[in-house]
Design an enzyme around this catalytic site. Sequence first.
Site, PDB file in Angstrom:
ATOM      1  N   ASP A 246      59.679  59.722  35.325  1.00 13.65           N
ATOM      2  CA  ASP A 246      58.350  59.149  35.104  1.00 13.65           C
ATOM      3  C   ASP A 246      57.259  60.195  35.345  1.00 13.65           C
ATOM      4  O   ASP A 246      57.484  61.212  36.009  1.00 13.65           O
ATOM      5  CB  ASP A 246      58.099  57.993  36.083  1.00 13.65           C
ATOM      6  CG  ASP A 246      58.932  56.764  35.746  1.00 13.65           C
ATOM      7  OD1 ASP A 246      59.766  56.832  34.828  1.00 13.65           O
ATOM      8  OD2 ASP A 246      58.735  55.745  36.429  1.00 13.65           O
TER       9      ASP A 246
ATOM     10  N   HIS B 109      60.794  61.853  39.186  1.00 12.11           N
ATOM     11  CA  HIS B 109      59.511  62.258  38.604  1.00 12.11           C
ATOM     12  C   HIS B 109      59.599  63.747  38.285  1.00 12.11           C
ATOM     13  O   HIS B 109      59.771  64.556  39.207  1.00 12.11           O
ATOM     14  CB  HIS B 109      58.371  61.954  39.578  1.00 12.11           C
ATOM     15  CG  HIS B 109      58.257  60.484  39.888  1.00 12.11           C
ATOM     16  ND1 HIS B 109      59.086  59.866  40.787  1.00 12.11           N
ATOM     17  CD2 HIS B 109      57.439  59.532  39.393  1.00 12.11           C
ATOM     18  CE1 HIS B 109      58.779  58.568  40.833  1.00 12.11           C
ATOM     19  NE2 HIS B 109      57.785  58.343  39.995  1.00 12.11           N
TER      20      HIS B 109
HETATM   21 NI    NI Z   1      54.674  56.432  37.736  1.00 11.48          NI
END
Ligand code: NI
Length: 251
Positions: A57, A199
């Site tokens: 993400d 991430h």
């Molecule tokens: Ni996020």
Amino acid sequence: MGQNHRQEAKACLTAFALLLAFTLPWLGYGLACLPPRFVSTDAAAQPQGKLIALTFDDGPRRETTTVLLDGLKQRGVPATFFLIGEQIPGNEDLLRRMAAEGHQIGIHSYTHQKLTGLNDTDWAAEVDRTRLVIQNAVGPGDYFLRPPYGLTDPAVLRRADRPIILWSVDPEDWAKRNTAATAEHLLSHARDGAILLLHDIYPSSVEAALQVVDELHRQGYYFLTVEQLFAQRGIPLEAGKIYRNAYPASP
Ligand code: NI
């Protein structure tokens, strides 16, 4: 007359047998050269193996996402990227690279805002606008949704118009910023059908991801995109529904 017929039939059979003898090996060779049914997926070689999906993400971020893409390419592993729209301008080449190298692209939001409680205009600015910049970079596609913080409400489900993909393993890499701790969490929670959340904007997360790929490969796991994972498990993905894992059905 009858004699002629028998001779003709015999000659005909001989010709047919010769024809088969020459063509069958070539037919077999031709079939062997056909591409495999599941192309460019890790699971193609071993559909019965343990399957898992890596998801990232909050990217793209040129520096860290590039290192990740290099590492995934080296290992032949596809992943799924839920992107922030406002980080795409100037990074379109990274999206094209993701698409070309077999990764799946999805929508996170345009500015990493919560998608709950938005009016129509703000929804369009967060989700539709992100879809548009993705499409402008890599063309039309399904582009599943992962709302920031995993927050959903009935309006998000209704408006999504796509499957909503959450996760089953969250190492909180954004808080830890520690390669060893992140990798340890992922490895101790990994299981067949899991969706791992990371991430790709932190060097520690990228490094942890690649370490985890190597270790899970040793443990017999095959990495797939989210879409491939659910397809391989025979789980249909429906718009407006939430998916957190693709665990095998219990016997
Ligand atoms: Ni996020």
